[in-house]
Design an enzyme around this catalytic site. Structure first.
Site, PDB file in Angstrom:
ATOM      1  N   CYS A 108       0.799  -1.228   0.000  1.00  0.00           N
ATOM      2  CA  CYS A 108       0.000   0.000   0.000  1.00  0.00           C
ATOM      3  C   CYS A 108       0.832   1.279   0.000  1.00  0.00           C
ATOM      4  CB  CYS A 108      -0.948   0.005   1.194  1.00  0.00           C
ATOM      5  SG  CYS A 108      -2.218  -1.280   1.129  1.00  0.00           S
ATOM      6  N   HIS A 155      -2.155   6.636   2.945  1.00  0.00           N
ATOM      7  CA  HIS A 155      -1.168   5.902   3.744  1.00  0.00           C
ATOM      8  C   HIS A 155       0.119   6.681   3.955  1.00  0.00           C
ATOM      9  CE1 HIS A 155       0.374   2.449   5.775  1.00  0.00           C
ATOM     10  NE2 HIS A 155      -0.403   1.572   5.197  1.00  0.00           N
TER      11      HIS A 155
END
Length: 507
Positions: A54, A104
């Site tokens: 991610c 993220h």
């Protein structure tokens, strides 16, 4: 600039496997809105992330730089505030830049060029989720296991539903607010959902869009003793062999995953509806992509973290039918190419001065049907399951994977799309293997990168330990809304307030 700058709506889905989408041949999954975008848009048939995890994937996407260039090693890597992102470059071009959803970011900068961030992130902003190459025998207990599969099924609510409902609500409101205000600057709105990322749980409505009989089992099964070293390490990371996994549990996981894709598609439908209702659709380029895929049980692997097709390939669509004719692009490209692409879309120019060298290449030659489009993807992976740099070159029909502690891998994806025949052990391909090996050794210094990763992990490990002592201060983004200017307030004339809030305006 003589031509009006286009708005850009960048939509992301998390952990979305190309094999699960009708536009790439899946006959089970229902995605009418994505399929409509694809029918009228430019579809990339061989798009990849550059690091199948991610945070590293998103840092690469945002900056146009490979992980080793910016220290994007894992899901707790810091993205330095002085690395320009596409949000910085577009903002310099007078764009309103906004993010609704997941990106993220780890570290104290939680904006990275975005003028507005409409939600918090679903994941923590600290350095806690780091691998530890100094202790390779200990499995990271914070990492998820196979419960995402064994507990898969319908649910009423979940963390991810709470998050994505909020993400899309605020994105819709952003579009409505934009059209009700002065449109003096174009916008680049990034809408980043966390579905269909595991855990595989989805409301009954979406579960019921599929039947158990619809769900196919993985077609490739590889025994534990036959796994390549990296795949074996991945199975250890998520404790694959700690329990028996039934065929029904696998079907449940896939069924919930397909339901989550339909959920994402419905949310995309809401965004398309808002664009159409506001009239913004005529001058908005829609770009859709993912951050990485999901193995979904193929090769007895789940989630991501490898350079196999299920993990590293991503969907990619560019939709602006009044600007670009519909087509399919067969050449291999990557999400690292999005920064220069967005900038070329915004400026209608191929000439740009970058603050630092850009490793991504614009996709506009492919989008516009020019003949000078590239056909190459470079990948780097340093996250969970890796104990040394895992490196990839994808060019023409070949994929080459190099790790200095593991056997090389070479696949001909035209003739072996399931990656079952490792040509690195075939003497007939010795010359080609040697060419790729020579390029890898010239391109990368694996020993030096290993030391860089170790030093980065040690720094962050010390910081996490220190910051958990005493008063805890977090970096998580806190969205701020000026409630004094929302809804009915008596410092604004009532007629003016109602007039500016209504769309379309009443003459």
């Amino acid at each position: 600039m003589s031509e009006k700058q286009p708005n850009i709506l960048f939509i992301m889905a998390d952990q979305l496997a190309t094999s699960a989408l009708p536009i790439y041949g899946n006959s089970v999954v229902k995605t009418p809105h994505l399929s409509s975008l694809a029918e009228e848009g430019v579809v990339f048939d061989s798009a990849y992330c550059n690091s199948p995890l991610c945070a590293p994937s998103r840092y690469v996407l945002m900056t146009g730089q490979l992980p080793s260039k910016i220290g994007a090693y894992d899901n707790a890597a810091d993205l330095s505030a002085d690395i320009p992102t596409f949000a910085h470059y577009l903002r310099e071009q007078n764009y309103k830049t906004a993010l609704s959803g997941k990106m993220h970011f780890c570290g104290p900068d939680q904006l990275h060029g975005f003028e507005e961030r409409l939600t918090t992130d679903i994941y923590p902003a600290d350095y806690g989720w780091f691998p530890n190459w100094d202790d390779l025998k200990t499995r990271p207990t914070w990492y998820h296991n196979m419960s995402s599969v064994t507990q898969a099924g319908p649910c009423i609510r979940s963390n991810q539903l709470d998050f994505d409902d909020e993400v899309v609500f605020h994105a819709q409101r952003y579009l409505y607010d934009y059209v009700r205000r002065d449109q003096d600057r174009p916008f680049c709105l990034t809408v980043s959902m966390t579905h269909p990322h595991d855990p595989y749980a989805i409301p009954q409505e979406y579960w019921d869009r599929y039947s158990n009989d619809d769900i196919e089992l993985p077609k490739i099964n590889i025994k534990k003793e036959d796994q390549d070293p990296h795949s074996a390490r991945l199975q250890e990371v998520y404790a694959y062999h700690d329990q028996d996994i039934s065929e029904q549990e696998i079907k449940n996981a896939r069924r919930a995953y397909y339901g989550a894709i339909s959920y994402v598609d419905d949310k995309i439908g809401l965004l398309l509806k808002a664009l159409k209702e506001t009239g913004l659709d005529d001058n908005t380029i829609i770009v859709f992509s993912g951050d990485h895929g999901d193995m979904l049980g193929e090769r007895n692997l789940w989630y991501k973290m490898s350079f196999f097709e299920g993990s590293a390939r991503v969907p990619m669509i560019v939709h602006a039918p009044k600007r670009f004719s519909a087509k399919r692009v067969k050449e291999s490209v990557s999400t690292m190419d999005l920064l220069p692409t967005f900038l070329e879309m915004a400026t209608n120019s191929q000439q740009h001065t970058y603050a630092m060298p850009i490793q991504g290449k614009s996709l506009m030659p492919h989008i516009e049907g020019r003949k000078n489009g590239h056909d190459e993807v470079i990948g780097e992976y340093f996250g969970e399951g890796a104990i040394a740099p895992l490196l990839m070159i994808r060019r023409a029909q070949y994929k080459y994977v190099y790790c200095h502690i593991d056997p090389e891998q070479l696949f001909d994806l035209d003739n072996d799309p399931d990656e079952l025949n490792n040509l690195a052990v075939d003497p007939n391909y010795a010359d080609l293997l040697g060419t790729f090996n020579k390029e890898a050794l010239e391109r990368w210094d694996s020993n030096a990168m290993t030391q860089d990763v170790l030093i980065s992990q040690r720094r962050r490990r010390l910081i996490v330990k220190a910051m958990n002592k005493g008063k805890r201060v977090t970096w998580d983004h806190q969205p701020i809304f000026d409630s004094s200017e929302m809804y009915m307030r008596n410092h604004i004339d009532l007629d003016d307030l109602e007039s500016r809030s209504r769309f379309p305006k009443v003459e």
